[in-house]
Motif scaffolding. Structure first.
Motif, mmCIF file in Angstrom:
data_model
loop_
_atom_site.group_PDB
_atom_site.id
_atom_site.type_symbol
_atom_site.label_atom_id
_atom_site.label_comp_id
_atom_site.label_asym_id
_atom_site.label_seq_id
_atom_site.Cartn_x
_atom_site.Cartn_y
_atom_site.Cartn_z
ATOM 1 N N THR A 133 101.331 32.854 -36.122
ATOM 2 C CA THR A 133 102.629 33.261 -35.569
ATOM 3 C C THR A 133 103.060 34.623 -36.096
ATOM 4 O O THR A 133 103.642 35.420 -35.349
ATOM 5 N N TRP A 210 105.816 30.669 -31.623
ATOM 6 C CA TRP A 210 105.749 29.396 -32.343
ATOM 7 C C TRP A 210 104.618 28.575 -31.751
ATOM 8 O O TRP A 210 104.296 28.706 -30.572
ATOM 9 N N HIS A 237 106.692 28.888 -36.904
ATOM 10 C CA HIS A 237 107.576 29.689 -36.058
ATOM 11 C C HIS A 237 107.955 30.949 -36.832
ATOM 12 O O HIS A 237 108.470 30.872 -37.941
#
Length: 261
Positions: A133, A210, A237
């Motif tokens: 991420t 995410w 995330h």
């Protein structure tokens, strides 16, 4: 609504972004084994109030939530990934915690999220989730120059996530931000290059890649807010608020100390 900020608005956005980043940095350092999620929420409230700012979450009541959110920060643990409602839970060694914070000050909002592992245990699959991420966020930011399109940003994010082996959910993604937390344009975490809204200097975007380890399907918690992986797998995330500039994109949610160094 899509807002384009003038130089004065951009200066206020930098200030709000630094505040969000400073609060997240402080919370990350305090989030150790044994820390209760409700304490994190209380600390967040105190820092927001002390800064003369306003929470974007406490009275937030969108169609997909069950009543007002009622808290000052999202705290998502392990299989929770989005809208994690703080609860009476004490962090354990090896937990994967995501802190997601949006604050408004002087009429401009900023939004950021960070995922990290608590304690000394660092499961490799969790490290890989977080890294994917973060790399996707960097790729999306690099693609967000003037004249680029939303699809270019989405494609850059989705390419990194896909190459890392993760499925991409498109129900929730990034978004425009300005005088309010959620604005157009929507920024999916995957997309086709050359498509969508053309980016202009002064546009603020909250980019938020995410992923979930082995699924793209979400499940809603009984609290009516927290979104979890449907399989119970871990999630991560990462998010920054960025400003499109004449030269590219500027990350606004950077701690003050980092800006000054």
């Amino acid at each position: 609504m899509i807002e384009i900020l003038n130089p004065a608005g951009l200066a206020r956005a930098r200030d709000t972004g630094a505040l969000v980043a400073d609060i997240l940095q402080t919370l990350k350092s305090r989030s150790t084994v044994g820390t209760n999620l409700l304490d994190i929420d209380r600390w967040t409230r105190a820092m927001i109030v002390e800064a003369g700012a306003q929470s974007c979450y406490v009275d937030y009541e969108p169609s997909f939530g069950r009543g007002p959110f009622g808290h000052y920060i999202c705290t998502a643990v392990n299989d929770a990934v989005l809208h994690g409602r703080p609860r009476d839970y004490s962090l354990a060694d090896g937990d994967l915690l995501t802190l997601d914070l949006a604050v408004s000050r002087d009429g401009v909002a900023a939004d950021a999220a960070v995922s990290f592992l608590v304690g000394e245990t660092k499961p490799p699959e969790s490290v890989a989730l977080i890294s994917a991420t973060e790399r996707a966020l960097s790729a999306g930011t690099a693609a967000a120059g003037p004249g680029a399109r939303i699809g270019d940003v989405s494609h850059a994010i989705g390419t990194v996530l896909g190459e890392a082996g993760y499925e991409v959910n498109t129900q929730f993604g990034g978004h425009g931000i300005g005088s309010t937390m959620h604005q157009d344009p929507h920024v999916p975490n995957t997309g086709r290059p050359g498509r969508g809204y053309r980016l202009r200097p002064g546009l603020l975007l909250a980019l938020e890649p995410w992923v979930m380890a082995d699924t793209a399907e979400l499940a809603l918690d009984t609290d009516g807010w927290t979104l979890r992986s449907a399989t119970g797998c871990r999630t991560a995330h990462s998010e920054h608020t960025i400003a499109v500039t004449d030269d590219g994109a500027e990350i606004l949610t950077v701690p003050r100390q980092a800006r000054q160094s």
